[in-house]
Design a protein around this motif. Structure first.
Motif, PDB file in Angstrom:
ATOM      1  N   CYS A 155       0.389  -1.157  -0.270  1.00  0.00           N
ATOM      2  CA  CYS A 155      -0.032   0.211   0.000  1.00  0.00           C
ATOM      3  C   CYS A 155       1.153   0.568  -0.303  1.00  0.00           C
ATOM      4  N   GLY A 156       0.628   2.056  -0.718  1.00  0.00           N
ATOM      5  CA  GLY A 156       1.431   3.307  -0.844  1.00  0.00           C
ATOM      6  C   GLY A 156       1.653   4.485  -0.331  1.00  0.00           C
ATOM      7  N   VAL A 157       1.762   4.948   0.144  1.00  0.00           N
ATOM      8  CA  VAL A 157       1.690   6.604   1.422  1.00  0.00           C
ATOM      9  C   VAL A 157       1.388   7.118   0.280  1.00  0.00           C
ATOM     10  N   CYS A 158       0.043   7.836   0.541  1.00  0.00           N
ATOM     11  CA  CYS A 158      -0.247   8.852  -0.280  1.00  0.00           C
ATOM     12  C   CYS A 158      -0.742   9.895   0.856  1.00  0.00           C
ATOM     13  N   GLU A 188      10.636   4.157  -2.224  1.00  0.00           N
ATOM     14  CA  GLU A 188      11.280   3.014  -0.954  1.00  0.00           C
ATOM     15  C   GLU A 188      10.411   2.193  -0.124  1.00  0.00           C
ATOM     16  N   LYS A 189      10.530   0.878   0.118  1.00  0.00           N
ATOM     17  CA  LYS A 189       9.330  -0.353   0.861  1.00  0.00           C
ATOM     18  C   LYS A 189      10.017   0.002   1.859  1.00  0.00           C
ATOM     19  N   ILE A 190       9.428   0.110   2.975  1.00  0.00           N
ATOM     20  CA  ILE A 190       8.655   0.180   4.334  1.00  0.00           C
ATOM     21  C   ILE A 190       8.087  -0.682   5.024  1.00  0.00           C
ATOM     22  N   GLY A 191       7.716  -1.140   6.474  1.00  0.00           N
ATOM     23  CA  GLY A 191       6.700  -1.201   6.921  1.00  0.00           C
ATOM     24  C   GLY A 191       5.851  -0.965   7.698  1.00  0.00           C
ATOM     25  N   LEU A 192       4.999  -1.366   8.559  1.00  0.00           N
ATOM     26  CA  LEU A 192       3.954  -0.250   8.475  1.00  0.00           C
ATOM     27  C   LEU A 192       4.170   0.543  10.152  1.00  0.00           C
ATOM     28  N   SER A 223       6.455   6.622  -1.083  1.00  0.00           N
ATOM     29  CA  SER A 223       6.904   4.804   0.022  1.00  0.00           C
ATOM     30  C   SER A 223       5.741   4.043   0.393  1.00  0.00           C
ATOM     31  N   VAL A 224       5.907   3.258  -0.401  1.00  0.00           N
ATOM     32  CA  VAL A 224       5.560   1.647   0.101  1.00  0.00           C
ATOM     33  C   VAL A 224       5.234   0.802   1.143  1.00  0.00           C
ATOM     34  N   VAL A 225       3.865   0.849   1.649  1.00  0.00           N
ATOM     35  CA  VAL A 225       4.200  -0.231   2.718  1.00  0.00           C
ATOM     36  C   VAL A 225       3.647  -1.658   2.272  1.00  0.00           C
TER      37      VAL A 225
END
Length: 361
Positions: free
Chosen positions: A39-42, A335-339, A357-359
């Motif tokens: 899920c992307g951070v929008c 970037e790929k990140i966690g919750l 950034s994408v969770v």
């Protein structure tokens, strides 16, 4: 059955988000339970946290997502368990006056799940854009699930759920750009960059990127911009006219949502050209333009909601372009990140250091 999952919750206006256990019910009639993969951070999620959308706290954030359908409720035929889907926030009804006139992308009665997801104490959550996908699982209306090719990367595919589709559609669907046209895009965040990429896919010959950040302008070149304008140093209207033989661009996409940039877009277009507003303004913003100029310049002033997309039509088509190597969705993933990293991602977004950034779950 109720599912206990970890999710990102905004409890109070302006307060940092928290990762909490929430309760997600099994799907009822017309609903689907989706195991979220990415899920992307929008910016819209940040608007929710800041109270810029409404005050229906607590919010379950996240909406730019892809995942796998785990279960469906009674009467669901469009998707089935195991389907890889991109989530959308405009599940069309098929019956309202827009749908009945063959314009479902303007649907006036879009659907969301009817059962609430809740905090552990039973407090109902308000899911962002009816999705709430910063969670290991989420409950949505089945029509919010758009089946796409499962070989696509979830981190890339999920971005079609909001920002990328909004920008691509603003240029291609709303603006109608094509071969031989010129386009200027004011504001080179994720949405503006998607408009640039969409224009390149459509074969536009001259693509002008406008921003105040040299770093973003450099990125714009990688997405297809043929010229860039730093509007902090140069009058963008004059620069766009100079780059288009003195006339202005055929289409100008305003991806900022501010009065001053909208006015720039209005005057940077050619006679009979089109302005497309896809940047989201805040309630206090107003514009004032000479009515004679609005009349005399002709053309069209349009707003683009969700890129005037029809998810069932557009999501699979753009995923196909991605898999063919013609539309680089991976390039939008900074970037790929966690919750647990969503709050930090909001800070990076504020400073303009990422496109997305994408969770990844």
């Amino acid at each position: 059955m109720t599912h206990e999952v970890r999710a990102v919750v905004a409890r109070k206006k302006g307060a940092p988000v928290s990762v909490e256990t929430i309760l997600v019910p099994d799907p009822g009639p017309g609903e689907a339970l989706v195991e979220v993969q990415a899920c992307g951070v929008c910016h819209t999620d940040l608007h929710y946290r800041e109270g810029g959308i409404n005050d229906e706290f607590p919010f379950l954030l996240g909406h730019e997502a892809a995942g796998v359908v785990e279960a469906v409720g009674e009467g669901v035929t469009g998707v089935a368990p195991g389907d890889f889907v991109v989530l959308n926030w405009r599940a069309v009804c098929g019956q309202c006056r827009a749908c009945s006139r063959g314009r479902p992308w303007y649907c006036f009665d879009t659907h969301n799940a009817t059962q609430p997801m809740t905090l552990a104490d039973g407090t109902p959550l308000s899911p962002a854009l009816g999705i709430g996908a910063f969670a290991e699982k989420t409950l949505v209306a089945a029509g919010q699930c758009t089946k796409v090719d499962p070989t696509a990367s979830a981190a890339a595919a999920g971005l079609l759920g909001c920002g990328v589709m909004a920008g691509f559609g603003a240029a291609v669907n709303t603006g109608g750009v094509g071969r031989g046209d010129s386009i200027a895009v004011i504001g080179c965040g994720g949405v503006g960059m998607a408009a640039i990429a969409g224009a390149e896919v459509a074969g536009v010959s001259k693509i002008i990127a406008v921003d105040v950040d040299e770093r973003k302008l450099e990125w714009a070149g990688q997405f297809g911009a043929t010229a860039t304008v730093n509007s902090a140093k140069t009058d963008p209207v004059e620069a766009i006219r100079e780059l288009t033989g003195g006339f202005g661009a055929d289409v100008v996409v305003e991806a900022v949502g501010r009065p001053e940039t909208y006015e720039q877009a209005f005057y940077a277009r050619d006679l009979a050209g089109t302005v497309v507003l896809v940047g989201v303004p805040t309630p206090e913003h107003t514009i004032e333009l000479p009515l004679l100029d609005v009349f005399g310049r002709g053309g069209a002033l349009k707003s683009s909601w969700y890129g005037d997309c029809l998810p069932a039509r557009d999501f699979p088509a753009l995923i196909d372009l991605y898999l063919q190597g013609r539309f680089d969705l991976d390039a939008f993933v900074s970037e790929k990140i966690g919750l647990d990293d969503v709050e930090k991602a909001f800070d990076k977004m504020h400073h303009g250091s990422v496109l997305r950034s994408v969770v990844v779950l």
